[in-house]
Design a protein around this motif. Sequence first.
Motif, PDB file in Angstrom:
ATOM      1  N   ARG A  86       0.810  -1.223   0.000  1.00  0.00           N
ATOM      2  CA  ARG A  86       0.000   0.000   0.000  1.00  0.00           C
ATOM      3  C   ARG A  86       0.842   1.271   0.000  1.00  0.00           C
ATOM      4  N   LEU A  87       1.964   1.204  -0.677  1.00  0.00           N
ATOM      5  CA  LEU A  87       2.739   2.423  -0.892  1.00  0.00           C
ATOM      6  C   LEU A  87       2.092   3.256  -1.981  1.00  0.00           C
ATOM      7  N   LEU A 105      -7.067   0.556   6.535  1.00  0.00           N
ATOM      8  CA  LEU A 105      -6.295   1.158   7.624  1.00  0.00           C
ATOM      9  C   LEU A 105      -6.163   2.667   7.425  1.00  0.00           C
ATOM     10  N   LYS A 106      -6.297   3.386   8.505  1.00  0.00           N
ATOM     11  CA  LYS A 106      -6.097   4.841   8.472  1.00  0.00           C
ATOM     12  C   LYS A 106      -4.590   5.129   8.496  1.00  0.00           C
ATOM     13  N   ASP A 107      -4.233   6.372   8.213  1.00  0.00           N
ATOM     14  CA  ASP A 107      -2.821   6.743   8.057  1.00  0.00           C
ATOM     15  C   ASP A 107      -1.916   6.205   9.157  1.00  0.00           C
ATOM     16  N   ARG A 108      -2.352   6.430  10.408  1.00  0.00           N
ATOM     17  CA  ARG A 108      -1.498   6.086  11.533  1.00  0.00           C
ATOM     18  C   ARG A 108      -1.275   4.566  11.625  1.00  0.00           C
ATOM     19  N   ALA A 109      -2.365   3.823  11.472  1.00  0.00           N
ATOM     20  CA  ALA A 109      -2.273   2.359  11.560  1.00  0.00           C
ATOM     21  C   ALA A 109      -1.430   1.819  10.400  1.00  0.00           C
ATOM     22  N   LEU A 110      -1.575   2.453   9.257  1.00  0.00           N
ATOM     23  CA  LEU A 110      -0.804   2.028   8.090  1.00  0.00           C
ATOM     24  C   LEU A 110       0.688   2.297   8.308  1.00  0.00           C
ATOM     25  N   THR A 111       0.993   3.463   8.852  1.00  0.00           N
ATOM     26  CA  THR A 111       2.391   3.796   9.144  1.00  0.00           C
ATOM     27  C   THR A 111       2.975   2.788  10.127  1.00  0.00           C
TER      28      THR A 111
END
Length: 351
Positions: A86-87, A105-111
């Motif tokens: 998911r890049l 996933l939202k930004d934070r969870a993805l990070t």
Amino acid sequence: MKDASAPQKDVILECRNLWKVFGDAPDGFGQATRSLSKEKVIAQARENGSLPAICDVSLDVKRGEILMIMGLSGSGKSTLLRCMSRLVELSAGEVSFEGQNILTLKDRALTELRRNSFGMVFQSFGLLGHLNARDNVAFPLRVQNVPKAARHARADELLDLVGLTERKDNFPHELSGGQQQRVGIARSLISDPALWFLDEPFSALDPLIRRQMQDEFLRLQTTLGKTIVFVTHDFLEAARLGDRIAIMRDGQLVQIGTPREIILSPADDYVRDFVSDVPTSRILHVSDLMKSGTATEDAPTVAPSDPLELAIGHFLSGHADLHVVGDKGDVLGVISRDDLHVLTGQGAQND
Ligand SMILES: Nc1ncnc2c1ncn2[C@@H]1O[C@H](COP(=O)(O)OP(=O)(O)OP(=O)(O)O)[C@@H](O)[C@H]1O
Ligand SMILES: [Mg+2]
């Protein structure tokens, strides 16, 4: 595809009907991918002036495997890797990591997921120019607020591992392309990722170092048991390192299988071309072509794990068949000269 029925627990990353269109996707694209044929969706995207880079790719990455991705330049290998992690955002499809849909996933969870579970090595190195090799490798730990001494100690270990003990204080512009890539490899390992994505990591390395890195890579995989998705142009590298090879053409998955399956049963001429000029007799083993039965009485013996070229050597010196024997000399089967016909036209006879 044969892995579609793989049980869930053996699958770490599940990719279903992935599409990536560069440029604006046509209106209703997601719906179109579900209701229209792949060819029609591709045609519509092109008419719309957009570029379908990944077209309806489904595959599973199995826990602990090394999955190689091959294909000509522009066939979508890097884009597929980026979709899997998911890049880049998909235009349609689903990606699940450990059963969790990562597209929601939202930004934070993805990070967090990328930081803790995914390791990345990019084709273009992606080093930070203002940091020396040690600080580049340690960077992911700095982001996680690991104390300096601890992160430097870990970075030093990894730099030793990739053969850069003497270059820890050098900045990227002071390193060769191959050295920069080794810094990238070390950096990608520092978070001990569960899933390791490598995009042509060894392409900038000279042949000797490349071979050493491949060996090192196999050792790492054995000891750390990582699951790896690895892009390469080199079929020999793919066959040497990979448990399975996925072959891409024009954004589509043409074939996925073990090196043996790809060599012995190429899906089409495009795949056949990939294996046509590689020494398949060095890649295949006696076990790949052996059959049950016994050989003629004075036939030489070979082991199932012997490279096929060893058997070919015996055939060239006049033997028609060979005993395949186990560790204790027990006869496991036979391999005969006639069995080589499956390799005809695949370059195996001439190397
Ligand atoms: N950010 C982007 N914007 C527009 N088009 C892109 C972008 N990234 C890739 N493409 C296009 O998508 C297609 C697939 O590119 P990709 O980089 O995935 O190929 P590749 O198989 O990795 O090639 P190579 O072996 O040269 O690295 C190509 O036609 C490329 O031009
Ligand atoms: Mg690429």
